[in-house]
Design an enzyme around this catalytic site. Sequence first.
Site, PDB file in Angstrom:
ATOM      1  N   LYS A   1      55.342  66.506  38.532  1.00 22.85           N
ATOM      2  CA  LYS A   1      55.311  66.376  37.071  1.00 22.85           C
ATOM      3  C   LYS A   1      54.363  65.243  36.657  1.00 22.85           C
ATOM      4  CE  LYS A   1      59.917  68.390  36.621  1.00 22.85           C
ATOM      5  NZ  LYS A   1      61.366  68.239  36.456  1.00 22.85           N
TER       6      LYS A   1
ATOM      7  N   GLN B   1      65.777  63.602  35.865  1.00 23.22           N
ATOM      8  CA  GLN B   1      65.785  64.659  36.891  1.00 23.22           C
ATOM      9  C   GLN B   1      67.211  64.901  37.388  1.00 23.22           C
ATOM     10  OE1 GLN B   1      63.110  66.494  37.653  1.00 23.22           O
ATOM     11  NE2 GLN B   1      64.128  67.698  39.222  1.00 23.22           N
TER      12      GLN B   1
ATOM     13  N   ASP C   1      63.068  68.644  28.423  1.00 29.36           N
ATOM     14  CA  ASP C   1      63.681  69.604  29.342  1.00 29.36           C
ATOM     15  C   ASP C   1      64.419  70.696  28.569  1.00 29.36           C
ATOM     16  OD1 ASP C   1      63.335  69.461  32.107  1.00 29.36           O
ATOM     17  OD2 ASP C   1      64.553  67.642  32.261  1.00 29.36           O
TER      18      ASP C   1
HETATM   19  N1  GUN Z   1      66.457  69.957  38.440  1.00 32.42           N
HETATM   20  C1  GUN Z   1      66.071  71.228  38.729  1.00 32.42           C
HETATM   21  N2  GUN Z   1      65.281  71.721  37.755  1.00 32.42           N
HETATM   22  C2  GUN Z   1      65.162  70.740  36.817  1.00 32.42           C
HETATM   23  C3  GUN Z   1      64.456  70.648  35.577  1.00 32.42           C
HETATM   24  O1  GUN Z   1      63.787  71.586  35.110  1.00 32.42           O
HETATM   25  N3  GUN Z   1      64.587  69.461  34.931  1.00 32.42           N
HETATM   26  C4  GUN Z   1      65.331  68.421  35.403  1.00 32.42           C
HETATM   27  N4  GUN Z   1      65.414  67.295  34.674  1.00 32.42           N
HETATM   28  N5  GUN Z   1      65.996  68.477  36.541  1.00 32.42           N
HETATM   29  C5  GUN Z   1      65.907  69.640  37.245  1.00 32.42           C
END
Ligand code: GUN
Length: 292
Positions: free
Chosen positions: A52, A96, A119
């Site tokens: 990211k 995350q 998100d």
């Molecule tokens: N864990 C697995 N997929 C995601 C996501 O798209 N965003 C976040 N913050 N955590 C995740």
Amino acid sequence: MTILDGKATAAIIREELKEAVLKRKSDGKKIPHLAAVLVGNDGGSVSYVTAKVKACEEIGFESTLIRYDETVSEEILLQKVANLNQDNSIDGFIVQLPLPKHIDELKIIQAIDPKKDVDGFHPQNIGKMVLNLPGLLPATPAGIIELIRRNEIETEGKNCLIIGRSNIVGTPLSILLGRNGKPGNCTVTLAHSKTSNLKTLSLEADIIIAAIGKPNFIKANMVKDGAVVIDVGTTRVEDASRARGWRLVGDVKFDEVAPKCSYISPVPGGVGPMTIASLMINTLKAIENKSK
Ligand code: GUN
């Protein structure tokens, strides 16, 4: 059979976002700034967050990575979320998941300012999605919708089987594919661990979306000829032949399922890069919404 190449599609989206950043710069506007909070050292989470941050650098977004040891308290994390909500230099941020067991994930998600919730996990954004109001969409479902849209896959009137009802993939995707839109207008079935007739359902499905985290779960005898198969699984499986000792395996037994499909997404290089592209799209939306 056509491969749904998420890696290539995400690269096109990054180019579009790069252009948008250059335009903002030439208009004297602020550069989007994404922050990511990472707790602990889980291999999968570290790689996702690293990807990211890398995508931000490539597009020209600013990014900040905030790391905590896995012993961090819920209170300290809530304090950081409050700081990020207040910080005008940050346009959007993510925490995350998964978080360690002693931290209440929902409490953390609900503490995020919905306008910065890139998100799309906050109940306010989920509610807007359900009502088809403008808001920030969850990244993985939005990435899958974009993959379907850009490949011009017809969804109207199709039987779509989504396997897995998680809050971040299966449940929101069932709403997005069922609503009146393009892509959309599917007849959606949301299967889960208590579903009793999965094989019957999967053989009737025009579109199968597998999001259960069970490597190679979908076999050729579960898929009808001409189906569209989208694989959201990303399980790390030991692999001594790789220098790093593992490889990513999806929920679909790709080699035997692919020949039966009209379209199929691979793992890696399918949904994963699209999730990251969606997060970048949401970050640009978050900063654009500020001036509305
Ligand atoms: N864990 C697995 N997929 C995601 C996501 O798209 N965003 C976040 N913050 N955590 C995740």
